[in-house]
Design a protein around this motif. Structure first.
Motif: not given
Lengths: 262, 214
Positions: A35-36, B35-36, A24, B56-57, A26-29, B39, B49, A32, B27, B31-32, B52-53
């Motif tokens: 979006a930031v 994001h994990s 489970l 981070f903001l 996972t990588e960053a989208p 989810r 997604e 990303l 990031v 980031g991973g 996550t964004a």
């Protein structure tokens, strides 16, 4: 035997469970960073070099490079938009032609940080063609708030994207050019550079003329409207108010809309 | 000094050197992980997604107001994950205020099968989707603290001290969240395995007869 089976099953379930849980992670989208982060560029314009910041949605902020430089621009951007800002590999699509004064839609804008009224004011202002001017009251009416003339002035004084939303084309109803967020002389220089007859409009205003009508087309316009500029002196009539022109039998122009949408 | 601490120090130095450029490191590095966990806190891949964004903001906005001394010693990874949880909670509250909003922590079809992502090998993906879809759906039935604890400990391999920091509880409580979550998940997996149907009765029956949870 039964006990052994159960033990084996449980161990197997645990092993699969832990392996499944490990899966489970996972990588960053991929999207990303877009979006930031906002990204900045330094590009030439009618105001000299400017810095522009753009998100994935479009240009969000534009200011003259001036004395404050990149540090000043970054600080102003952070104070207003609170988003990390890094260098862009290239300018957003459409930015350079728009700043060179090419007609067209220009780059996408990100106006999401603004209120609905602010957006409406900027949308109306963006429709004023190069070389032309409209009064603050016209913008207020086009933005759907006819009474909010002063508020329009406040919004434009904070215009996040000058030049791209040409707030220098919004002038006072009495014919004076009015203020500009980078100073009145810059406003006049930009309007002259776009081909507006600043002196001619000032002359008319001094004589109390704020609208021009043609007796061949029976249309009444703002003096800087493309149609008004084509009227020959012989057929030209000046009016101080739109009401006078309408009473004299002239119809408000559908291009420059001196009477608004109605 | 372990690898995680070396990473933290490198990223914090980058932030102190230049907040905006340094945030690129933040990031890239975390980031991973964020994001994990996102989810596990959302109903769909798209929501994860966005969350996550947004997290981070929010974290950047907080950092912009921190003095250098605070940034220098900031435990970035658990701090970011705390920001993420708060962001998710705010989003859930906002959604609840809206009329007829869908329940926040319930898996949808999209969550169960998010589809191949760009980086995935399709064959590999199919196999993992098969295993992952069921597990993600079952995980979604756990209370948030247990779910987050299990993901932090067993998906991301975080030390229990850091799990405790993220959950803002003591290490003993964090351990108990992990073990209760795992126990409950095991029961759900076993039940789902014995009889067909992703939302079948067996899972609920096992849940109901399982160990008493507070």
């Amino acid at each position: 035997m039964t006990t052994d089976d159960t033990t084996t099953d449980t161990t197997d379930v645990d092993a699969r469970l832990l392996a499944g849980l490990a899966g489970l992670a996972t990588e960053a989208p991929a999207g990303l960073p877009d979006a930031v982060f906002a990204r900045w560029v330094r590009v030439p314009s009618g105001l000299g070099d400017v810095y522009a910041a753009a998100t994935a949605h479009g240009v969000q902020f534009l200011r003259p490079a001036g004395d404050a430089g990149l540090a000043g621009f970054t600080a102003a951007y952070r104070a207003r938009f609170a988003r990390p800002l890094v260098a862009a590999p290239r300018p957003p699509a459409g930015l350079l032609p728009a700043l060179r004064g090419r007609p067209g839609r220009g780059p996408a804008l990100d106006l999401t940080a603004l209120t609905g009224f602010e957006r409406a004011v900027l949308d109306a202002t963006r429709r004023i063609p190069a070389g032309q001017a409209r009064p603050y009251g016209w913008v207020a009416r086009e933005a759907g708030s006819p009474g909010a003339v002063r508020a329009v002035g406040s919004v434009l004084a904070r215009n996040p994207v000058p030049l791209l939303v040409p707030c220098h084309r919004v002038v006072r109803a009495d014919g004076a050019l009015g203020g500009y967020l980078f100073g009145a002389p810059e406003k006049e220089r930009l309007l002259r550079a776009e081909g507006m007859d600043v002196d001619g409009v000032a002359d008319l205003a001094r004589r109390g003329v704020r609208y021009l009508a043609s007796d061949t087309t029976t249309v009444v316009c703002f003096p800087t409207c493309r149609d008004a500029r084509r009227i020959t002196p012989r057929h030209r009539h000046g009016f101080g108010t739109l009401d006078e022109a309408v009473r004299a039998g002239f119809r408000p122009c559908r291009t420059c809309r001196p009477a608004g949408a109605a | 000094m372990d690898a995680a601490e070396r990473t933290r120090q490198r990223v914090c130095r980058a932030l102190l050197d230049d907040l905006d450029a340094g945030y690129g490191e933040v990031v890239r590095e975390y980031g991973g992980v964020v994001h994990s966990v996102a989810r596990a806190l959302t109903r769909s891949a798209a929501d994860a997604e966005d969350l996550t964004a947004e997290a981070f903001l929010r974290a950047y906005r907080a950092l912009a107001g921190y003095p250098a001394e605070r940034i220098a010693v900031l435990a970035l990874r658990p701090w970011l994950l705390t920001v993420l949880r708060n962001t998710a909670r705010n989003a859930a509250r906002d959604a609840a205020r809206r009329p007829a909003g869908p329940p926040r922590y319930e898996p949808t079809e999209r969550e169960l099968d998010p589809g191949p992502t760009a980086l995935d090998d399709p064959a590999d993906h199919a196999e993992r989707a098969e295993a992952g879809r069921g597990l993600a759906a079952l995980l979604a039935r756990l209370p948030e603290a247990q779910r987050t604890a299990v993901v932090l400990r067993h998906a991301l391999d975080l030390p229990i001290a850091e799990v405790a920091q993220v959950l803002r509880v003591g290490e003993g409580t964090a351990k108990s969240h992990v073990s209760r979550g795992l126990h409950r998940l095991r029961a759900l997996v076993t039940a789902a395995g014995t009889e067909p149907g992703p939302d079948g009765e067996p899972a609920h029956r096992v849940l109901a007869s399982g160990r008493r949870d507070r």
